[in-house]
Design a protein around this motif. Structure first.
Motif, mmCIF file in Angstrom:
data_model
loop_
_atom_site.group_PDB
_atom_site.id
_atom_site.type_symbol
_atom_site.label_atom_id
_atom_site.label_comp_id
_atom_site.label_asym_id
_atom_site.label_seq_id
_atom_site.Cartn_x
_atom_site.Cartn_y
_atom_site.Cartn_z
ATOM 1 N N LEU A 82 0.787 -1.379 0.025
ATOM 2 C CA LEU A 82 0.089 0.270 -0.440
ATOM 3 C C LEU A 82 0.775 1.305 -0.213
ATOM 4 N N LEU A 83 1.901 0.930 -0.073
ATOM 5 C CA LEU A 83 2.867 2.239 0.516
ATOM 6 C C LEU A 83 3.899 2.649 -1.003
ATOM 7 N N GLY A 84 4.369 3.445 -1.157
ATOM 8 C CA GLY A 84 6.026 2.857 -2.098
ATOM 9 C C GLY A 84 7.419 2.895 -1.390
ATOM 10 N N ASP A 85 8.137 2.791 -2.169
ATOM 11 C CA ASP A 85 9.305 2.043 -1.582
ATOM 12 C C ASP A 85 9.908 2.895 -0.878
ATOM 13 N N VAL A 86 9.654 4.295 -1.771
ATOM 14 C CA VAL A 86 10.563 4.956 -0.452
ATOM 15 C C VAL A 86 10.037 5.383 0.933
ATOM 16 N N ALA A 87 8.683 5.097 1.063
ATOM 17 C CA ALA A 87 7.700 4.670 2.553
ATOM 18 C C ALA A 87 8.174 3.770 2.748
ATOM 19 N N ARG A 88 8.300 2.546 2.368
ATOM 20 C CA ARG A 88 8.700 1.222 2.720
ATOM 21 C C ARG A 88 9.633 1.556 3.545
ATOM 22 N N GLN A 89 10.778 1.753 2.785
ATOM 23 C CA GLN A 89 11.897 2.181 3.525
ATOM 24 C C GLN A 89 12.134 2.896 4.216
ATOM 25 N N THR A 90 11.767 3.611 4.521
ATOM 26 C CA THR A 90 11.592 4.491 5.611
ATOM 27 C C THR A 90 11.003 3.981 7.783
ATOM 28 N N VAL A 91 9.902 3.785 6.473
ATOM 29 C CA VAL A 91 9.433 1.893 8.132
ATOM 30 C C VAL A 91 10.533 1.165 8.175
ATOM 31 N N VAL A 92 11.126 0.776 7.453
ATOM 32 C CA VAL A 92 11.653 -0.261 7.841
ATOM 33 C C VAL A 92 12.949 0.449 8.413
ATOM 34 N N ALA A 93 13.634 1.075 7.897
ATOM 35 C CA ALA A 93 15.498 1.820 8.873
ATOM 36 C C ALA A 93 14.740 2.575 9.781
ATOM 37 N N THR A 94 13.821 3.247 9.899
ATOM 38 C CA THR A 94 13.613 3.940 11.540
ATOM 39 C C THR A 94 13.188 1.560 12.921
#
Length: 329
Positions: free
Chosen positions: A231-243
């Motif tokens: 449901l999210l774009g690639d950069v958004a997913r990366q933000t969640v995982v990295a955080t």
């Protein structure tokens, strides 16, 4: 008991896989409790969550008291009052009245073995800081993993009170509830009974679970819950995982401002979804009606809200599970 953002259909209206899960809940747990009804909008997620909780917490040969202790302490570490109350009541159901009340007060068990188990469960919230591993059986470890996910779902989607006015926080009420469920709590459960409810998943069972049913259920839950990231774009997913990785379970002091800083540079269409996913991972009780209302402008279905919350919850849960190095088991 009220739901925060939507009211699922009544249990008696369930069909298909949802009805099968509810029947197992009636047979082996406390019935179709709100935790699972809240997931019913996504049947594969409902089935996988029940399977992991059942195979880890209820089935197998590990002492049930140990597992309820872990469920209660992980819930305490995650500040999920609803789950603490529910599993303190189940400790009462198992006859562990003193232990139940110690955990409810936030104390340390007097028995050294229980104290060590509680300290291990508490440390799992920040596994890198605690150098968290597991010497325990798959059922005990799986219980910790299951409740990192369940706590976040519950805190996001349910109000914190099991009973009107928080009556479940009365020792008398907890003890009475325990007596009511004592027979169900003490019955042995056949391992693997939930697995036919699961579909084929992409994830492999984790090394810490060996070839136990707990591992199969864990893999199914990870597969089902990670799909919410679509449901999210690639950069958004990366933000969640990295955080999730760099914050390592820290409780944000001001979750709204913390999340706002993290999403500021994301594409506009991903900001509210990323905010909800981040809060689901770290402070799910702070997801606001306004966040959900904005999300529903583009994703009106209850199922998409559940999937998004589940994605944040499983990302945090994966971080906990990844700290379980097979070399340490």
């Amino acid at each position: 008991m009220t739901y925060r953002f939507f009211t699922p259909p009544p249990a008696k209206a369930a069909t298909g896989r949802t009805a099968e899960v509810y029947q197992q809940l009636r047979d082996e747990f406390l019935g179709p409790v709100p935790t699972f009804q809240a997931l019913s909008a996504v049947p594969e997620l409902l089935a996988a969550t029940w399977a992991l909780m059942r195979e880890a917490l209820l089935a197998g040969d590990a002492p049930r008291v140990d597992r309820e202790l872990v469920a209660s302490v992980v819930s305490r570490a995650n500040r999920c009052r609803f789950c603490v109350d529910a599993h303190v009541m189940l400790l009462h159901a198992l006859g562990e009245h003193e232990l139940a009340e110690v955990i409810s007060r936030g104390g340390t068990p007097s028995e050294p073995r229980h104290a060590a188990l509680a300290a291990w469960a508490e440390a799992s919230r920040t596994p890198e800081a605690a150098d968290w591993a597991s010497p325990y059986r798959p059922e005990v470890t799986g219980t910790a993993i299951a409740f990192h996910f369940i706590n976040r779902i519950v805190s996001a989607l349910l109000d914190p009170d099991l009973l009107p006015g928080g009556l479940q926080r009365s020792r008398v009420v907890r003890s009475a509830g325990g007596r009511l469920y004592a027979r169900t709590a003490r019955e042995s459960k056949e391992a693997g009974r939930s697995l036919p409810l699961l579909g084929a998943g992409e994830a492999a069972p984790p090394a810490w679970a060996g070839d136990s049913p707990v591992g199969v259920a864990d893999a199914s839950l990870r597969s089902a819950a990670r799909h919410g990231g679509d449901l999210l774009g690639d950069v958004a997913r990366q933000t969640v995982v990295a955080t999730v990785r760099w914050e390592d379970g820290r409780h944000p002091a001001q979750p709204a401002e913390w999340a706002a800083d993290l999403i500021r540079d994301l594409p506009g269409e991903d900001r509210v979804g990323t905010r909800i996913a981040l809060l689901a991972a770290f402070a799910p009780h702070t997801i606001r009606p306004g966040d959900v209302a904005l999300w529903r402008l583009s994703h009106p279905d209850d199922a998409d809200l559940v999937r998004l919350v589940a994605y944040g919850a499983i990302t945090a849960t994966d971080h906990v599970a990844q700290a379980l190095s097979p070399a340490q088991l």
